[in-house]
Design a protein around this motif. Structure first.
Motif, PDB file in Angstrom:
ATOM      1  N   ALA A   1      -7.427 -47.315 -68.397  1.00  0.00           N
ATOM      2  CA  ALA A   1      -6.237 -47.525 -69.226  1.00  0.00           C
ATOM      3  C   ALA A   1      -6.492 -47.013 -70.646  1.00  0.00           C
ATOM      4  N   ARG A   2      -7.704 -47.237 -71.162  1.00  0.00           N
ATOM      5  CA  ARG A   2      -8.045 -46.715 -72.494  1.00  0.00           C
ATOM      6  C   ARG A   2      -8.090 -45.183 -72.469  1.00  0.00           C
TER       7      ARG A   2
ATOM      8  N   GLU B   1      -6.328 -43.249 -70.627  1.00  0.00           N
ATOM      9  CA  GLU B   1      -4.951 -42.762 -70.620  1.00  0.00           C
ATOM     10  C   GLU B   1      -4.338 -42.868 -72.015  1.00  0.00           C
ATOM     11  N   ARG B   2      -4.728 -43.890 -72.774  1.00  0.00           N
ATOM     12  CA  ARG B   2      -4.247 -43.988 -74.157  1.00  0.00           C
ATOM     13  C   ARG B   2      -4.741 -42.809 -74.985  1.00  0.00           C
TER      14      ARG B   2
ATOM     15  N   GLU C   1      -1.150 -44.460 -85.948  1.00  0.00           N
ATOM     16  CA  GLU C   1       0.294 -44.613 -85.756  1.00  0.00           C
ATOM     17  C   GLU C   1       0.859 -45.680 -86.690  1.00  0.00           C
TER      18      GLU C   1
ATOM     19  N   HIS D   1     -13.757 -44.318 -75.529  1.00  0.00           N
ATOM     20  CA  HIS D   1     -12.313 -44.378 -75.346  1.00  0.00           C
ATOM     21  C   HIS D   1     -11.725 -45.674 -75.885  1.00  0.00           C
ATOM     22  N   TYR D   2     -12.459 -46.758 -75.778  1.00  0.00           N
ATOM     23  CA  TYR D   2     -12.013 -48.008 -76.388  1.00  0.00           C
ATOM     24  C   TYR D   2     -11.889 -47.833 -77.905  1.00  0.00           C
TER      25      TYR D   2
ATOM     26  N   ASP E   1      -4.131 -46.080 -82.451  1.00  0.00           N
ATOM     27  CA  ASP E   1      -3.132 -47.083 -82.808  1.00  0.00           C
ATOM     28  C   ASP E   1      -3.065 -47.256 -84.330  1.00  0.00           C
TER      29      ASP E   1
ATOM     30  N   GLU F   1      -2.680 -39.779 -74.033  1.00  0.00           N
ATOM     31  CA  GLU F   1      -1.359 -39.862 -74.649  1.00  0.00           C
ATOM     32  C   GLU F   1      -1.433 -39.537 -76.134  1.00  0.00           C
ATOM     33  N   GLY F   2      -2.516 -39.936 -76.784  1.00  0.00           N
ATOM     34  CA  GLY F   2      -2.697 -39.600 -78.191  1.00  0.00           C
ATOM     35  C   GLY F   2      -2.746 -38.101 -78.410  1.00  0.00           C
TER      36      GLY F   2
ATOM     37  N   ALA G   1      -8.926 -45.488 -78.731  1.00  0.00           N
ATOM     38  CA  ALA G   1      -7.616 -46.122 -78.539  1.00  0.00           C
ATOM     39  C   ALA G   1      -7.238 -46.956 -79.753  1.00  0.00           C
ATOM     40  N   ARG G   2      -8.200 -47.692 -80.301  1.00  0.00           N
ATOM     41  CA  ARG G   2      -7.945 -48.495 -81.493  1.00  0.00           C
ATOM     42  C   ARG G   2      -7.628 -47.620 -82.704  1.00  0.00           C
TER      43      ARG G   2
END
Length: 399
Positions: A65-66, A68-69, A294, A283-284, A291, A72-73, A287-288
């Motif tokens: 899931a991370r 995939e984030r 953004e 990836h963790y 975010d 997407e980024g 992902a942070r």
């Protein structure tokens, strides 16, 4: 909301979010190489450990899931919704997988430039030692580089490999969309190294005419994602390629327990360019940080304004020093809008000056005859001015 005025002032509005790296108290001008991580990056790394401890081998659903984030980024940065993105620990492994998918027996010619980063420079040189015809086009002048690369493409060419922003000089390579059209017409692949573009230079796939091109890059530099967060953007026709260098994750979705040893299967889309087991901690962290970007509205267009301001300011402060050109100089014939996220100063003493600056607390780097000053959004105007003041001191001692 983050504003350019808020970043210019002292204290810089973003600096408190980077307390672990202490950016407000350090002159970190290696932003084109390794930027500071925001504090939320540590939260991501802790989450990776916690998920492993709680779920053990079951952590992979959470890790994917991370991942995939992160994909997407990159899609958002490239304005490529639905784009196929393969991830890798570094760009080298992704480039090697792509090279292994080319039919170099039938088309043994690779066209590149003499201004590529070592990932390409070294690997292509080694392939040249094994008989691949590697053609290197002069990177300078950058304005005509795409046109000259296109002229070098013939029926024996498997691929053209070029940077969107040259890593030594920060010069943006224009007209890559026209080069992409030529490559498509002659059935050659185009690989664009976007590492020095993402962040300071918006590189939008459709707007740039790169829909049929491969893009490779990562977040170690301007995106503050740290190591282990590289990507390969695949064009629509990638389904026709079968990389020879392939990891078992490339058939992860097709595993049934009845695999045939003599037949190599590939999953759909970007999965066919996947590798194998990896450390998901990166990836963790990424992902942070994505975010965080953004939330702070650090969009490609805003970041471009920031870097244009910062590199323009550094250039102006440098010019005010009045240093003799034979000692150190810069390209003053090209507008700042034609450069990426760092200021390149040409000098025969690049390494000595870099070392002298570091001893005085100013962190820069050098490549050959270029001394590179790489700002970052968390630095104030005063910090940039102070860095050039230290350069003045170093140059006076050198003289």
């Amino acid at each position: 909301m983050t504003t350019l005025e808020g970043l210019r002032r002292t204290p810089n509005a973003l600096a408190p979010h980077y307390s672990r790296f202490g950016v407000a108290d350090r002159l970190l001008l290696t932003g084109h190489s390794h930027q500071a991580w925001p504090d939320v990056a540590l939260v991501g790394q802790t989450e990776a450990f916690d998920d492993a401890a709680a779920a053990v081998d079951g952590k992979w659903d959470r890790a994917f899931a991370r991942a995939e984030r992160v994909r997407e980024g990159y899609r958002r940065l490239l304005d490529d919704p639905g784009g196929e993105i393969a991830l890798g620990t570094n760009t080298h492994e992704l480039v090697v997988r792509l090279l292994s998918a080319l039919d170099l027996r039938a088309r043994p010619r690779l066209v590149t430039t003499d201004g590529e980063f070592h990932t390409l420079r070294r690997q292509l040189a080694r392939l040249g030692e094994e008989g691949v015809d590697v053609v290197r086009v002069a990177a300078d002048p950058a304005e005509s580089l795409a046109e000259r690369l296109a002229a070098a493409v013939d029926g024996r060419t498997s691929a053209v490999l070029v940077s969107a922003v040259l890593f030594e000089t920060s010069r943006i390579v224009p007209h890559l969309g026209d080069l992409a059209d030529t490559c498509q017409a002659r059935e050659a692949e185009l690989l664009v190294d976007a590492y020095h573009a993402l962040g300071p230079v918006p590189l939008l796939v459709k707007e740039s005419g790169l829909g049929n091109a491969w893009l490779v890059g990562g977040g170690y530099k301007y995106l503050q994602l740290g190591e282990g967060n590289c990507f390969l953007r695949l064009p629509p026709h990638s389904e026709t390629l079968r990389p020879v260098v392939t990891g078992w994750f490339a058939e992860f979705s097709a595993l049934t327990g009845g695999e045939e040893p003599e037949h190599v299967a590939y999953g759909p889309g970007a999965i066919r360019f996947a590798g194998a087991t990896y450390d998901p901690t990166s990836h963790y962290r990424a992902a942070r940080v994505l975010d965080f970007f953004e939330r702070q509205k650090l969009t490609p267009s805003f970041l471009q304004r920031v870097y244009q301001h910062q590199t323009g300011l550094l250039a102006r402060y440098f010019d005010d020093l009045g240093a003799p050109d034979e000692l150190i100089t810069r390209d003053r014939d090209t507008p700042r809008s034609a450069f990426g996220g760092f200021l390149a100063l040409r000098t025969p003493h690049a390494t000595r000056i870099q070392e002298a600056l570091a001893s005085r607390g100013v962190h820069t780097d050098s490549r050959g005859q270029y001394l590179r000053f790489g700002p970052a959004p968390y630095l104030s105007d005063n910090q940039l001015e102070n860095s050039i003041a230290v350069l003045d001191e170093v140059l006076r001692n050198l003289s």
